[in-house]
Design a protein around this motif. Structure first.
Motif, PDB file in Angstrom:
ATOM      1  N   LYS A  42       0.833  -1.202   0.000  1.00  0.00           N
ATOM      2  CA  LYS A  42       0.000   0.000   0.000  1.00  0.00           C
ATOM      3  C   LYS A  42       0.865   1.248   0.000  1.00  0.00           C
ATOM      4  O   LYS A  42       2.033   1.224   0.377  1.00  0.00           O
ATOM      5  N   GLU A  43       0.258   2.345  -0.400  1.00  0.00           N
ATOM      6  CA  GLU A  43       0.966   3.614  -0.380  1.00  0.00           C
ATOM      7  C   GLU A  43       1.046   4.153   1.048  1.00  0.00           C
ATOM      8  O   GLU A  43       0.216   3.840   1.900  1.00  0.00           O
ATOM      9  N   ARG A  44       2.054   4.975   1.266  1.00  0.00           N
ATOM     10  CA  ARG A  44       2.177   5.614   2.564  1.00  0.00           C
ATOM     11  C   ARG A  44       1.022   6.591   2.758  1.00  0.00           C
ATOM     12  O   ARG A  44       0.640   7.300   1.825  1.00  0.00           O
ATOM     13  N   GLU A  45       0.469   6.628   3.957  1.00  0.00           N
ATOM     14  CA  GLU A  45      -0.655   7.516   4.233  1.00  0.00           C
ATOM     15  C   GLU A  45      -0.429   8.306   5.510  1.00  0.00           C
ATOM     16  O   GLU A  45       0.217   7.817   6.448  1.00  0.00           O
ATOM     17  N   VAL A  92       4.381  -0.125   8.937  1.00  0.00           N
ATOM     18  CA  VAL A  92       5.533   0.600   9.469  1.00  0.00           C
ATOM     19  C   VAL A  92       5.092   2.049   9.665  1.00  0.00           C
ATOM     20  O   VAL A  92       4.547   2.665   8.741  1.00  0.00           O
ATOM     21  N   TYR A  93       5.309   2.552  10.854  1.00  0.00           N
ATOM     22  CA  TYR A  93       4.895   3.909  11.194  1.00  0.00           C
ATOM     23  C   TYR A  93       6.112   4.829  11.205  1.00  0.00           C
ATOM     24  O   TYR A  93       7.168   4.492  11.745  1.00  0.00           O
ATOM     25  N   TYR A  94       5.942   5.991  10.614  1.00  0.00           N
ATOM     26  CA  TYR A  94       7.007   6.982  10.507  1.00  0.00           C
ATOM     27  C   TYR A  94       6.531   8.309  11.092  1.00  0.00           C
ATOM     28  O   TYR A  94       5.364   8.670  10.959  1.00  0.00           O
ATOM     29  N   CYS A  95       7.443   9.034  11.698  1.00  0.00           N
ATOM     30  CA  CYS A  95       7.128  10.423  12.009  1.00  0.00           C
ATOM     31  C   CYS A  95       7.855  11.315  11.012  1.00  0.00           C
ATOM     32  O   CYS A  95       8.907  10.949  10.480  1.00  0.00           O
ATOM     33  N   ALA A  96       7.262  12.446  10.737  1.00  0.00           N
ATOM     34  CA  ALA A  96       7.788  13.317   9.692  1.00  0.00           C
ATOM     35  C   ALA A  96       7.402  14.758   9.968  1.00  0.00           C
ATOM     36  O   ALA A  96       6.456  15.040  10.707  1.00  0.00           O
ATOM     37  N   THR A  97       8.141  15.653   9.350  1.00  0.00           N
ATOM     38  CA  THR A  97       7.836  17.070   9.451  1.00  0.00           C
ATOM     39  C   THR A  97       8.270  17.770   8.172  1.00  0.00           C
ATOM     40  O   THR A  97       8.928  17.186   7.308  1.00  0.00           O
ATOM     41  N   ASP A  98       7.838  18.990   8.064  1.00  0.00           N
ATOM     42  CA  ASP A  98       8.289  19.845   6.971  1.00  0.00           C
ATOM     43  C   ASP A  98       8.299  21.258   7.538  1.00  0.00           C
ATOM     44  O   ASP A  98       7.239  21.784   7.905  1.00  0.00           O
ATOM     45  N   LEU A  99       9.477  21.838   7.654  1.00  0.00           N
ATOM     46  CA  LEU A  99       9.592  23.144   8.301  1.00  0.00           C
ATOM     47  C   LEU A  99       8.838  24.231   7.538  1.00  0.00           C
ATOM     48  O   LEU A  99       8.601  25.315   8.061  1.00  0.00           O
ATOM     49  N   GLY A 100       8.439  23.924   6.312  1.00  0.00           N
ATOM     50  CA  GLY A 100       7.663  24.888   5.542  1.00  0.00           C
ATOM     51  C   GLY A 100       6.165  24.732   5.727  1.00  0.00           C
ATOM     52  O   GLY A 100       5.383  25.514   5.184  1.00  0.00           O
ATOM     53  N   HIS A 101       5.765  23.730   6.502  1.00  0.00           N
ATOM     54  CA  HIS A 101       4.346  23.477   6.725  1.00  0.00           C
ATOM     55  C   HIS A 101       4.011  23.711   8.188  1.00  0.00           C
ATOM     56  O   HIS A 101       4.589  23.084   9.072  1.00  0.00           O
ATOM     57  N   SER A 102       3.059  24.580   8.456  1.00  0.00           N
ATOM     58  CA  SER A 102       2.578  24.728   9.824  1.00  0.00           C
ATOM     59  C   SER A 102       1.191  24.141   9.999  1.00  0.00           C
ATOM     60  O   SER A 102       0.683  24.049  11.107  1.00  0.00           O
ATOM     61  N   SER A 103       0.556  23.720   8.915  1.00  0.00           N
ATOM     62  CA  SER A 103      -0.799  23.173   8.948  1.00  0.00           C
ATOM     63  C   SER A 103      -0.760  21.658   9.076  1.00  0.00           C
ATOM     64  O   SER A 103      -0.095  20.971   8.304  1.00  0.00           O
ATOM     65  N   SER A 104      -1.495  21.153  10.065  1.00  0.00           N
ATOM     66  CA  SER A 104      -1.544  19.703  10.251  1.00  0.00           C
ATOM     67  C   SER A 104      -2.202  19.036   9.051  1.00  0.00           C
ATOM     68  O   SER A 104      -1.771  17.974   8.598  1.00  0.00           O
ATOM     69  N   GLY A 110       0.208  16.048   2.338  1.00  0.00           N
ATOM     70  CA  GLY A 110       1.279  16.429   1.423  1.00  0.00           C
ATOM     71  C   GLY A 110       2.424  15.440   1.455  1.00  0.00           C
ATOM     72  O   GLY A 110       2.235  14.265   1.782  1.00  0.00           O
ATOM     73  N   ARG A 111       3.580  15.958   1.144  1.00  0.00           N
ATOM     74  CA  ARG A 111       4.785  15.129   1.124  1.00  0.00           C
ATOM     75  C   ARG A 111       5.822  15.795   2.014  1.00  0.00           C
ATOM     76  O   ARG A 111       6.579  16.655   1.542  1.00  0.00           O
ATOM     77  N   PRO A 112       5.883  15.383   3.270  1.00  0.00           N
ATOM     78  CA  PRO A 112       6.861  15.993   4.179  1.00  0.00           C
ATOM     79  C   PRO A 112       8.281  15.854   3.659  1.00  0.00           C
ATOM     80  O   PRO A 112       8.615  14.873   2.983  1.00  0.00           O
ATOM     81  N   SER A 113       9.102  16.793   4.005  1.00  0.00           N
ATOM     82  CA  SER A 113      10.472  16.795   3.493  1.00  0.00           C
ATOM     83  C   SER A 113      11.431  15.997   4.351  1.00  0.00           C
ATOM     84  O   SER A 113      12.479  15.561   3.868  1.00  0.00           O
TER      85      SER A 113
END
Length: 125
Positions: A42-45, A92-104, A110-113
């Protein structure tokens, strides 16, 4: 910027797990941070994301009412409390962020960096 997830494991259906994501290189008061998962074939969600500047959360429909995202700013840690787990939560669970995104919502859809290594969650029936 780094993220380190932990807390995965094997649990029976109906059980609970808490995942932790320790972050470094930024503080939990501006960007959105979230949890994502990828099951075999499956795709990452996006599962759940948190806007750290205003505490607005976003949840995928499949986990609403069962999962809760939270953070401890002093510990630079984001948590995912998972209750009433189902076999279909296996991934498999991942945590992610994108410093350009402040919206949950934007982060979860989207696609976190920046990604941490994943942690396996297996739910047996």
């Amino acid at each position: 910027v780094q993220l380190q997830a932990s807390g995965g494991g094997l649990v029976q259906a109906g059980g609970s797990l808490t995942l932790s994501c320790v972050v470094s290189g930024f503080t939990l008061n501006r960007p959105a941070v979230g949890w994502f998962r990828q099951a075999p074939g499956k795709e990452r969600e996006g599962v759940s994301c948190l806007s750290t500047w205003n505490d607005i959360t976003h949840y995928a429909d499949a986990v609403k009412g069962r999962f809760t995202i939270s953070r401890d700013t002093a510990k630079n840690t984001v948590y995912l409390q998972m209750n009433n787990l189902r076999p279909e939560d296996t991934a498999v669970y991942y945590c992610a962020t994108d410093l350009g995104h402040s919206s949950s919502y934007a982060l979860c859809n989207g696609r976190p960096s920046t990604w941490g290594a994943g942690t396996q969650v297996t739910v047996s029936s």
